[in-house]
Design a protein around this motif. Structure first.
Motif, PDB file in Angstrom:
ATOM      1  N   ALA A 137       0.820  -1.223   0.000  1.00 28.49           N
ATOM      2  CA  ALA A 137       0.000   0.000   0.000  1.00 28.49           C
ATOM      3  C   ALA A 137       0.851   1.268   0.000  1.00 28.49           C
ATOM      4  O   ALA A 137       0.471   2.275  -0.603  1.00 28.49           O
ATOM      5  N   SER A 138       2.008   1.235   0.675  1.00 29.76           N
ATOM      6  CA  SER A 138       2.858   2.434   0.711  1.00 29.76           C
ATOM      7  C   SER A 138       3.552   2.616  -0.637  1.00 29.76           C
ATOM      8  O   SER A 138       3.517   3.703  -1.220  1.00 29.76           O
ATOM      9  N   ALA A 139       4.211   1.538  -1.123  1.00 28.51           N
ATOM     10  CA  ALA A 139       4.971   1.656  -2.378  1.00 28.51           C
ATOM     11  C   ALA A 139       4.071   2.101  -3.524  1.00 28.51           C
ATOM     12  O   ALA A 139       4.486   2.914  -4.359  1.00 28.51           O
ATOM     13  N   ARG A 169       7.599  -8.862  -4.632  1.00 23.67           N
ATOM     14  CA  ARG A 169       7.633 -10.288  -4.282  1.00 23.67           C
ATOM     15  C   ARG A 169       6.283 -10.935  -4.591  1.00 23.67           C
ATOM     16  O   ARG A 169       6.216 -12.026  -5.141  1.00 23.67           O
ATOM     17  N   THR A 170       5.215 -10.242  -4.212  1.00 23.47           N
ATOM     18  CA  THR A 170       3.859 -10.770  -4.470  1.00 23.47           C
ATOM     19  C   THR A 170       3.021  -9.643  -5.079  1.00 23.47           C
ATOM     20  O   THR A 170       2.967  -8.557  -4.500  1.00 23.47           O
ATOM     21  N   PRO A 171       2.374  -9.874  -6.227  1.00 23.87           N
ATOM     22  CA  PRO A 171       1.520  -8.800  -6.768  1.00 23.87           C
ATOM     23  C   PRO A 171       0.253  -8.640  -5.930  1.00 23.87           C
ATOM     24  O   PRO A 171      -0.189  -9.592  -5.271  1.00 23.87           O
ATOM     25  N   CYS A 219      -7.849 -11.716  -0.358  1.00 26.77           N
ATOM     26  CA  CYS A 219      -7.056 -12.556   0.545  1.00 26.77           C
ATOM     27  C   CYS A 219      -5.974 -11.689   1.198  1.00 26.77           C
ATOM     28  O   CYS A 219      -5.672 -11.830   2.373  1.00 26.77           O
ATOM     29  N   ARG A 220      -5.399 -10.782   0.406  1.00 27.10           N
ATOM     30  CA  ARG A 220      -4.506  -9.760   0.938  1.00 27.10           C
ATOM     31  C   ARG A 220      -5.222  -8.424   0.776  1.00 27.10           C
ATOM     32  O   ARG A 220      -6.212  -8.339   0.065  1.00 27.10           O
ATOM     33  N   ARG A 221      -4.697  -7.414   1.409  1.00 23.04           N
ATOM     34  CA  ARG A 221      -5.362  -6.118   1.346  1.00 23.04           C
ATOM     35  C   ARG A 221      -5.554  -5.669  -0.110  1.00 23.04           C
ATOM     36  O   ARG A 221      -4.613  -5.699  -0.910  1.00 23.04           O
TER      37      ARG A 221
END
Ligand code: NAP
Length: 509
Positions: free
Chosen positions: A197-199, A218-220, A303-305
């Motif tokens: 979220a920051s990047a 590392r993970t999209p 599953c992720r933000r």
């Protein structure tokens, strides 16, 4: 500036502590707690703040493009509305200014000890007090408080990547939450580690000015469009003139966000429909098939933000930007080396690598009954009762504790809910003659069993790595449900849930 009313110093058992309540942090949580204590006529409290101004995460995260993903009219205190928010999604400077103004208007500055870092908090069972140590301008100091409220924030301790050689890098380097605004990025070769979220907020801001930018992903993440826009002067005027309209608008935003819980928790199948929006976003913004493959996640959305951005894909499509998906093998004094052996020289390394969302280092310095630290109590993953009370830690109250995080709506709603609970429990303590209050172990355990069952059926358990999880795999960051249900459950907390220990008699020397 006068200090808050205190009694002289720590004395024998049974004597009054230096403060009734010590609060750690001046973000949304610490400020709300202090405001509500004052409303209850309580003045014997102190706030410890390691920074030099209020604002917590919204003071520290001042990287270019820092803004909130929740609309301003909801991401603000219900008791301190602001009619003239400049736009739908508030920027960091506007949020920091808002928090400074709230602190000022509620006359909180005289309670705050700035540049004061918590170094230890130990529950003294004999005296039924918290013994608290801080370091201020190089000197340590300690004092006592009957209750301790940790409002230190869930995303406050920067995490650096565990990459071999990171300590050998000789160029400029900093974490996104400690941005070096004095360093001129223009014309430099820059590497960003992380694509969270920051990047995704600062990469588009710096991409055009740097000579080269390597973004190590590392993970999209799934990303949806950001429906941001400024509010017109006319609308701001209407909100100011018609508080009912402003309140209705806030409610509308609240319910629109709450509806997402159906997909996140109740039936992850709904998320497959939502995923279409994110897939279309990639289709529209990414033309290069190789880049498309790199940015498309292989897990279910949610599953992720879920991130929101209109300018991330255009930024990583720029000719001077390389989205690197090869794992980082090592960092050398002037370069990043990936697993395929490629060496990319850089002048500056920016860590967009997130925070200790689980295993917050503060757990090592807070000790409850028997001298046991929160970190060892939580060695298998953080647990609390409604994110607020922890068994064997009497008179300790957490704001944004375990399983209170929400990705779908405003954390401020959760914070205000916790503050209301803590306020009620502190009043109960006073009414009981300043005893101690501690959640019953069986209540906390059975709450967490049900919580984990519910989390097991949520989208967050559908197969992905995320910072929502403790390294054991247990999801310790998120509340699995509607936020109104969290509020309902906190309101139901009563005598059946906790133990009250009477104040021990004063020991006479
Ligand atoms: P984050 O979401 O945890 O992202 C950290 C990034 O660093 C991830 O891409 C992670 O990859 C990567 N990373 C970590 N260690 C690495 C390593 N050794 N090698 C390569 N990559 C590595 O952190 P964040 O972006 O600072 O955001 C944290 C949270 O703060 C957000 O999720 C959000 O809740 C909040 N936040 C909100 C806003 C907003 O409201 N707009 C803005 C910023 C932050 P993996 O994904 O593979 O772990």
């Amino acid at each position: 500036m006068g200090m808050p009313e205190t009694l002289s110093s720590s004395g024998p058992a049974g004597l009054a502590p230096d403060y009734e309540t010590a609060i750690v942090g001046t973000g949304f949580g610490g400020l709300a707690m202090a405001i509500k204590l004052r409303e209850d006529g309580q003045n014997r409290f102190v706030i410890i703040e390691r920074g030099s101004s209020v604002g917590g995460t919204w003071r520290d995260n001042r990287y270019p493009g820092a803004a909130c993903d929740v609309p301003s009219h909801l991401y603000s205190f219900s008791f301190a509305p602001k009619s003239d928010w400049s736009r739908v999604y508030p920027t960091q400077p506007e949020l920091h200014a808002y928090l400074r103004q709230v602190a000022d208007e509620h006359d909180l500055l005289r309670y705050i000890q700035f540049n004061s870092t918590l170094t230890g908090a130990r529950y003294d069972e004999a005296r039924q007090l918290w013994q608290i140590s801080v370091i201020e301008a190089g000197s340590s100091r300690s004092f006592t408080a009957r209750a301790l409220v940790l409002a230190n924030g869930g995303l406050a301790e920067p995490k650096l990547p565990d990459v071999p050689g990171v300590e050998n890098f000789r160029g400029m380097h900093f974490h996104s939450s400690q941005w070096n605004h004095g360093y001129e990025l223009a014309g430099k070769r820059v590497a960003v580690i992380g694509s969270g979220a920051s990047a995704i907020q600062f990469v588009p801001e710096i991409a055009a000015k740097v000579a080269r930018l390597d973004v190590y992903q590392r993970t999209p993440n799934w990303i949806i469009p950001r429906p941001d826009r400024p509010y017109s002067e006319r609308l701001k005027g209407l909100f100011a003139k018609l508080p009912l309209l402003r309140r209705a608008y806030r409610s509308f935003i609240y319910w629109a966000h709450e509806a997402r819980v159906f997909g996140l928790v109740l039936n992850p199948w709904f998320m497959t429909l939502f995923q279409k929006i994110a897939e279309r976003h990639i289709e529209r913004q990414v033309k290069d098939p190789a880049l498309k493959a790199k940015v498309t996640p292989d897990y279910l959305i949610g599953c992720r933000r879920i991130l929101i951005s209109n300018d991330w894909y255009p930024a990583v499509s720029r000719p001077n930007v390389d989205l690197v998906t090869q794992p980082i093998r090592e960092i050398r004094e002037n370069a990043v080396v990936t697993a395929d052996g490629q060496v990319r020289e850089v002048d500056c390394l920016i860590f967009g690598t997130g925070f200790y969302a689980t295993e917050n280092p503060i757990g090592h310095i807070v000790h409850g009954r028997g001298g046991v630290s929160l970190a060892s109590e939580w060695s298998h993953g953080e647990e609390a009762y409604l994110g607020t009370l922890v068994k064997r830690f009497p008179n300790l109250f957490l704001i944004v504790g375990p399983n209170t995080g929400v990705g779908h709506t405003s954390m401020v709603f959760i914070i205000e809910t916790q503050v209301a609970l803590i306020r009620r429990l502190l009043a109960r303590l006073r009414a009981a003659g300043n005893a101690t209050l501690e959640v019953r172990a069986d209540v906390q355990d059975s709450f967490n069993r049900k919580l984990q069952q519910r989390l097991g059926a949520s989208v967050w358990s559908t197969g992905c790595n995320s910072w929502y999880k403790h390294r054991s795999g247990k999801i310790t960051a998120l509340w699995p449900g509607f936020t109104f249900d969290f509020r309902r459950q906190t309101r139901a907390v009563g005598e059946q849930d906790y133990l009250l220990e009477k104040a021990k008699p004063v020991a006479v020397a």
